[in-house]
Scaffold this motif. Structure first.
Motif, PDB file in Angstrom:
ATOM      1  N   TYR A  58       0.833  -1.212   0.000  1.00  0.00           N
ATOM      2  CA  TYR A  58       0.000   0.000   0.000  1.00  0.00           C
ATOM      3  C   TYR A  58       0.870   1.267   0.000  1.00  0.00           C
ATOM      4  CZ  TYR A  58      -4.110  -2.862   0.809  1.00  0.00           C
ATOM      5  OH  TYR A  58      -5.113  -3.786   0.683  1.00  0.00           O
ATOM      6  N   ASP A  59       2.011   1.204   0.644  1.00  0.00           N
ATOM      7  CA  ASP A  59       2.896   2.368   0.676  1.00  0.00           C
ATOM      8  C   ASP A  59       3.493   2.678  -0.690  1.00  0.00           C
ATOM      9  OD1 ASP A  59       2.802   3.200   3.459  1.00  0.00           O
ATOM     10  OD2 ASP A  59       3.760   1.279   3.878  1.00  0.00           O
ATOM     11  N   ASP A  61       1.844   2.137  -3.514  1.00  0.00           N
ATOM     12  CA  ASP A  61       0.756   2.487  -4.429  1.00  0.00           C
ATOM     13  C   ASP A  61       0.608   4.003  -4.479  1.00  0.00           C
ATOM     14  OD1 ASP A  61      -1.684   2.989  -5.703  1.00  0.00           O
ATOM     15  OD2 ASP A  61      -2.677   1.283  -4.759  1.00  0.00           O
ATOM     16  N   THR A  64      -2.309   5.688  -2.550  1.00  0.00           N
ATOM     17  CA  THR A  64      -2.336   5.771  -1.091  1.00  0.00           C
ATOM     18  C   THR A  64      -2.001   7.187  -0.662  1.00  0.00           C
ATOM     19  OG1 THR A  64      -1.742   3.441  -0.810  1.00  0.00           O
ATOM     20  CG2 THR A  64      -1.269   4.912   1.043  1.00  0.00           C
ATOM     21  N   HIS A  66      -0.687   9.575   2.281  1.00  0.00           N
ATOM     22  CA  HIS A  66       0.094   9.595   3.516  1.00  0.00           C
ATOM     23  C   HIS A  66      -0.087  10.965   4.153  1.00  0.00           C
ATOM     24  CE1 HIS A  66       2.047   6.382   1.164  1.00  0.00           C
ATOM     25  NE2 HIS A  66       2.217   5.826   2.352  1.00  0.00           N
ATOM     26  N   ARG A  80      -2.033   6.669   7.243  1.00  0.00           N
ATOM     27  CA  ARG A  80      -2.210   6.505   5.803  1.00  0.00           C
ATOM     28  C   ARG A  80      -3.642   6.050   5.541  1.00  0.00           C
ATOM     29  NH1 ARG A  80       0.899   0.808   4.237  1.00  0.00           N
ATOM     30  NH2 ARG A  80      -0.579  -0.498   5.377  1.00  0.00           N
ATOM     31  N   TYR A  82      -6.343   4.592   2.117  1.00  0.00           N
ATOM     32  CA  TYR A  82      -6.425   4.136   0.735  1.00  0.00           C
ATOM     33  C   TYR A  82      -7.793   3.536   0.472  1.00  0.00           C
ATOM     34  CZ  TYR A  82      -4.773   0.070   3.378  1.00  0.00           C
ATOM     35  OH  TYR A  82      -4.605  -0.898   4.333  1.00  0.00           O
ATOM     36  N   TRP A  90     -13.075   2.832   2.131  1.00  0.00           N
ATOM     37  CA  TRP A  90     -11.697   3.267   2.376  1.00  0.00           C
ATOM     38  C   TRP A  90     -11.174   2.615   3.641  1.00  0.00           C
ATOM     39  CZ3 TRP A  90      -8.500   7.123   0.046  1.00  0.00           C
ATOM     40  CH2 TRP A  90      -9.023   7.650  -1.134  1.00  0.00           C
TER      41      TRP A  90
END
Length: 170
Positions: A58-59, A61, A64, A66, A80, A82, A90
């Motif tokens: 996910y980081d 993507d 995502t 932050h 974070r 997404y 979500w």
């Protein structure tokens, strides 16, 4: 007779930090690196939930979001969020605030910011899986428990959710 000890008044520096605290999406690579560092310090060093790093797919993507919590110019909090599906679901996770900055109430502001951003992006509902001791904190922010508690990295977690509101009020 001893003179009673009186707590010192908050320092001017402390009050300055409170006025200067802000929560917002990361602005650049430096803030993103600081976001990851806050998470590493909490989830790897302090809680030992992960061995080296808590980062995952996910980081990486680009969709995502932050978010950072800043005290002055220093990143001291992170979360974070997404999209999980195309129907408005979500997820918010990896909420972390450095212990010395928790009195600034950035945790609540980070959660509110994540909820707001997901709603502005057309989200209908946000879910999270929170550590059991943090359930009441989320309930005070309007979240509801969902399902039974589960273990994640040997720590009890509770599923939670909150409805989202779009900017148009829907």
């Amino acid at each position: 007779m001893q003179t009673p000890k009186v707590a010192a008044a908050p320092s001017a520096r402390r009050l300055e930090l409170v006025r200067e605290s802000v929560v917002r999406p990361v602005a650049d690579r430096r803030e993103l690196a600081a976001h990851f560092e806050v998470r590493r310090r909490i989830f790897v060093e302090a809680q030992q939930l992960f061995e080296r790093d808590d980062r995952d797919a996910y980081d990486d993507d680009p969709a995502t979001l932050h978010v950072v919590g800043l005290a002055g110019a220093e990143v001291v909090g992170a979360v974070r969020l997404y999209r999980l599906d195309g129907r408005g679901l979500w997820k918010g996770d990896r909420l972390a605030v450095l212990p010395r900055s928790r009195a600034l109430q950035l945790g609540a502001d980070l959660v509110r910011c994540a909820v707001q951003l997901a709603g502005e992006a057309g989200g209908i509902r946000m879910v999270a899986t929170v550590q059991a001791p943090n359930v009441r904190f989320f309930e005070r922010l309007g979240w509801c428990q969902t399902g039974p508690r589960t273990l994640f990295h040997d720590v009890e977690h509770q599923g939670m959710e909150i409805p989202l509101t779009s900017p148009s009020g829907g």
